[in-house]
Design an enzyme around this catalytic site. Structure first.
Site, PDB file in Angstrom:
ATOM      1  N   GLU A 144       0.856  -1.188   0.000  1.00  0.00           N
ATOM      2  CA  GLU A 144       0.000   0.000   0.000  1.00  0.00           C
ATOM      3  C   GLU A 144       0.886   1.229   0.000  1.00  0.00           C
ATOM      4  O   GLU A 144       1.926   1.263   0.657  1.00  0.00           O
ATOM      5  CB  GLU A 144      -0.915   0.030   1.224  1.00  0.00           C
ATOM      6  CG  GLU A 144      -1.794   1.280   1.263  1.00  0.00           C
ATOM      7  CD  GLU A 144      -2.871   1.234   2.323  1.00  0.00           C
ATOM      8  OE1 GLU A 144      -3.839   2.009   2.212  1.00  0.00           O
ATOM      9  OE2 GLU A 144      -2.753   0.425   3.259  1.00  0.00           O
ATOM     10  N   CYS A 188      -6.488   1.227   2.660  1.00  0.00           N
ATOM     11  CA  CYS A 188      -7.295   2.451   2.572  1.00  0.00           C
ATOM     12  C   CYS A 188      -7.032   3.201   1.275  1.00  0.00           C
ATOM     13  O   CYS A 188      -7.877   3.967   0.811  1.00  0.00           O
ATOM     14  CB  CYS A 188      -7.009   3.350   3.771  1.00  0.00           C
ATOM     15  SG  CYS A 188      -7.410   2.606   5.363  1.00  0.00           S
ATOM     16  N   ASN A 219     -12.302  -3.250   0.795  1.00  0.00           N
ATOM     17  CA  ASN A 219     -11.264  -3.238   1.828  1.00  0.00           C
ATOM     18  C   ASN A 219     -11.862  -2.744   3.131  1.00  0.00           C
ATOM     19  O   ASN A 219     -12.290  -1.594   3.228  1.00  0.00           O
ATOM     20  CB  ASN A 219     -10.107  -2.317   1.441  1.00  0.00           C
ATOM     21  CG  ASN A 219      -9.123  -2.149   2.599  1.00  0.00           C
ATOM     22  OD1 ASN A 219      -8.404  -3.077   2.960  1.00  0.00           O
ATOM     23  ND2 ASN A 219      -9.114  -0.967   3.216  1.00  0.00           N
ATOM     24  N   GLU A 220     -11.924  -3.614   4.129  1.00  0.00           N
ATOM     25  CA  GLU A 220     -12.450  -3.247   5.450  1.00  0.00           C
ATOM     26  C   GLU A 220     -13.818  -2.576   5.342  1.00  0.00           C
ATOM     27  O   GLU A 220     -14.134  -1.635   6.061  1.00  0.00           O
ATOM     28  CB  GLU A 220     -11.467  -2.337   6.192  1.00  0.00           C
ATOM     29  CG  GLU A 220     -10.136  -2.999   6.481  1.00  0.00           C
ATOM     30  CD  GLU A 220      -9.198  -2.162   7.323  1.00  0.00           C
ATOM     31  OE1 GLU A 220      -8.275  -2.730   7.931  1.00  0.00           O
ATOM     32  OE2 GLU A 220      -9.376  -0.930   7.368  1.00  0.00           O
TER      33      GLU A 220
END
Length: 801
Positions: free
Chosen positions: A45, A233, A352-353
């Site tokens: 990331e 994120c 994602n999450e």
């Protein structure tokens, strides 16, 4: 007297008979289930300048002059007038260019990413786009930070008249300097407009627009079985959907990539490291690409679930680009961009999450979104492995709470070393009839020291051994995050840390490498008998501490504050500084914080000693996104606890420990607070036991956690092709021990030990001492397996033939 928060005393109770040993018994004769062939991978990331200024080899910062709307950030102009222009640009992807008016002699200097690494004898490839009406010379240089030394110099050909044109040059350095700068020297007259100024050193495997070789090699040395990308994120973005990762804007020539605001991690990214670069990296590492797609949710907002078809289309187009034949629309585009053969993505993570039950703005209708994406993907790619999200924050046992079928779920854990060691048996009892598990993000983020300690790495090692034992259900795992530029370390720890010229791996990096380098294809039943008991000291609480109040992105008020011990007011040593961060005022007995900053803290100006204190106050939220922070056991800015009421976007309450700057969750529960209402809060600290009440209702009764769990842990696998048995023994205690290693069904002929240890578990590596904690490999006599020396704070891997 200096006070250390949570510095627990380890006691090894040697109540066993003299000469007692830890016994580890491995059944070689009857192997168990297969080890997952894709167990250990990596997760990339762009955080901490992991891409721009890190793995992506570009040396010019703000190469397209897009980082700031008012000034050419990272550039310094002398001897000419300059302005950012927004008309007559190179193409639609570019939003700004730099126009210079030169009358005689001028220099334009770029700082690079905290310096450019000049290396004697190294060649650098320069390209830039120019246009204008300029007569004179243009020279490119590498210079010292003060500009007095010239390390490399070359004329830039083709300058400059009329329409946009790409010009190039090659620079060769005559000296070493990690803080060098890039400079354009103009001697002439006229108007010159510049854009996409790019300088590349040699790259990993010689790839155009490629990777910094030393950092890429450290990743390649892990032999990752898969590469999860591009986040994190970073996939979702923040504030606006335009700030999410959109693959189609990250392919093709660098001048055709607009870049975007990496709001989550607070800097702009050029997207020079884009979709092709990620896929090429996976191919170069021999790793399976695992693509994380956006499901129409970003931090702070979402597209309604009945309107997400454009997001699904974006996903499907990405997969066609990666996997489609050259006769398809996007397969043809891939070929045009230099890669006619498909990349063959086999794994897609859907979101994602984004399955946070108590955080609606980041989890809107996740299961419906998942189904829509999964159905579209499997309709075209029926063999694709689709990965779903489960709760990622504060839940030690997340579940897939839907009847929709899912093959793999992605679990995330950021905890302290003790949690990971305690989770050695976490997956032993997982239901094998349902879905399998991908542990997509995990790391010790509390009690890790400064850069990342051996204790932290050992906690992770024990957890990995548990995953390895259960790799029939835990199919994949990846540490997070990988990289941090030491000049922009927003998240810590990170397993590889670097500057412009150097890099080092933390002990966690070496644990990842050791575990991946030494793994068989069948799990062996391993039992451990330990005659020793390990006790943690009763008290984690500091001897003296303070209390306080705070807020996070919220304006709050507090009043009627009392601090008592068994009903009597607590007194202690007065301190001067009480406002750590934020804008605090006091009026008529009401303390108010009026900024929207993060981690705003005001302390009660008394440092006291008490093993049983009660902190009472009233709190009101005036505006903002969250609720209240009630600080306790405060020692210093790196060591304290807080009761977080209405945290996580005003969706949860929690108790968190901050140890040496690393934050971990002790307990969480759903909950929120209303704006404009006064709440009664009572917090009792009784030794390590914490009791919290909100308006008279108990919301927590819990206990603070020690940082490490001492013990001896063992696991084993067998390599069916070579017949080798691989035994892993981790000692997370502060006591040296010996192990009697018995192998049922095998007579050892040779044995090789690889060991990671140091003087103690708090030892670390750093940029100046990168090899303080590194593995050592040596031969051992087979007969020594009956009394194998296992140092304190060590990971030991024995390969036996």
């Amino acid at each position: 007297m200096k006070h250390f928060l949570f510095s627990t005393l380890l006691l090894a109770t040697l109540a066993a008979p003299a000469g007692a040993q830890v016994s580890v018994n491995v059944d070689v004769a009857q192997p168990l289930h297969a080890v997952s062939p894709n167990l250990y991978g990596i997760f990339f990331e762009d955080i901490n300048h992991a891409a721009d200024g890190g793995l992506y080899a570009e040396l010019i910062r703000n190469r397209s002059f897009e980082d700031d709307a008012k000034m050419a950030d990272s550039w310094t102009l002398d001897g000419a007038k300059g302005q950012l222009i927004r008309k007559g640009l190179l193409n639609k992807a570019q939003g700004q260019a730099l126009q210079l008016k030169v009358s005689k002699h001028a220099t334009l200097t770029n700082d690079g990413f905290w310096g450019i690494h000049a290396v004697q004898g190294r060649s650098y490839r320069l390209s830039l786009w120019t246009k204008g009406n300029y007569k004179g010379s243009l020279t490119a240089r590498l210079v010292s930070a003060d500009g007095k030394k010239v390390y490399a110099e070359a004329p830039v050909a083709g300058v400059v008249k009329g329409k946009w044109a790409k010009v190039t040059a090659e620079l060769k350095s005559n000296a070493d300097d990690p803080k060098a700068k890039f400079q354009l020297v103009m001697t002439g007259k006229g108007t010159l407009t510049l854009d996409v100024v790019s300088l590349f050193p040699p790259t990993f495997k010689g790839r155009a627009n490629g990777l910094r070789p030393d950092l890429a090699q450290m990743l390649d040395n892990l032999h990752p079985k898969f590469l999860r990308f591009p986040g994190g994120c970073f996939v979702e973005g923040q504030e606006r959907p335009e700030n999410a990762f959109h693959w189609e804007k990250t392919i093709g020539p660098i001048e055709s990539r607009p870049g975007h605001q990496n709001v989550n991690w607070r800097y702009r990214t050029s997207d020079g490291m884009g979709f092709d670069e990620y896929l090429q990296m996976a191919e170069d590492f021999g790793a399976e690409p695992l693509y994380v797609v956006n499901v129409g949710i970003w931090h702070g907002g979402f597209t309604p679930v009945d309107s997400i078809q454009p997001w699904i289309d974006e996903c499907m187009n990405a997969l066609e680009y990666a996997n489609g034949p050259v006769t398809s629309k996007y397969g043809a585009l891939r070929a045009k961009n230099g890669h006619p053969e498909p990349y063959n993505i086999k794994y897609v993570e859907i979101g994602n999450e984004n399955n946070q039950p108590n955080v609606a703005f980041q989890s809107d209708h996740y299961y419906e979104r998942y189904k829509l994406f999964r159905d579209a993907i499997l309709a075209k790619y029926p063999k694709m492995h689709c990965i779903g999200n489960v709760e990622a924050w504060g839940n030690d046992h997340p579940v897939w709470d839907s009847q929709e079928p899912v093959e793999l779920v992605d679990e995330h854990y950021y905890r302290n070393p003790a949690w990971f060691a305690d989770a050695f048996h976490k997956y032993d009892s997982y239901d094998r009839t349902k879905h399998q598990v991908y542990v997509g993000e995990y790391a010790v983020t509390q009690g890790f020291g400064n850069m990342g300690s051996l204790d932290a790495a050992l906690g992770e090692a024990v957890y990995m051994m548990g995953m390895e034992n259960n790799s029939d259900v835990v199919r994949m795992a990846s540490y997070a995050p990988i990289f941090a530029n030491l000049n922009n370390r927003m998240w810590a720890p990170d397993m590889i840390q670097f500057t412009s010229d150097r890099a080092f791996g933390t002990p966690s990096y070496y644990v990842q490498k050791m575990m991946a380098d030494h793994i068989g294809d069948r799990v062996l039943k391993t039992t451990t008998q330990n005659p020793y008991s390990y006790e943690q000291s009763e008290r984690v609480k500091p001897d003296t501490c303070m209390v306080g109040v705070g807020s996070w992105d919220t304006q709050v008020s507090y009043k009627d504050i009392t601090l008592t011990d068994n009903g009597k007011a607590l007194t202690g040593q007065q301190v001067d500084q009480v406002d750590i961060a934020g804008k605090w005022t006091v009026s008529d007995g009401v303390i108010s914080q009026t900024s929207d900053g993060e981690s705003c803290i005001r302390l009660n100006p008394v440092r006291f000693s008490s093993n049983n204190y009660t902190y009472h106050l009233k709190a009101r939220k005036n505006s903002g996104k969250e609720g209240f922070l009630i600080l306790f056991n405060y020692v210093d800015p790196q060591n304290y606890c807080w009761l977080n009421i209405g945290g996580w976007g005003n969706t949860q309450h929690g108790i968190e420990q901050i140890i040496r700057g690393g934050k971990g969750q002790v307990a969480t529960a759903p909950g929120s607070v209303e704006t404009g209402r006064w709440y009664d809060i009572d917090l009792q600290v009784k030794g390590d036991s914490i009791y919290a009440r909100l308006d008279g209702k108990q919301i927590f009764a819990t206990k603070l956690q020690a940082n490490t769990t001492p013990g001896v842990f063992a696991s084993a696998t067998k390599d069916s092709k070579t017949g080798q048995v691989i035994v892993k023994i981790a000692n997370s205690s502060k006591e040296r021990t010996t192990v009697n290693l018995s192998l049922n069904g095998m007579k050892p002929q040779t044995a090789v030990m690889t060991r990671l240890t140091a003087r103690n578990g708090e030892e670390e590596n750093n940029i100046d001492h990168p090899t303080n904690v590194v593995p050592q490999t040596f031969k051992i006599a087979p007969e020594s397996l009956k009394a194998l020396d296992i140092p304190a704070a060590s990971l030991n891997i024995v390969v036996i033939k």
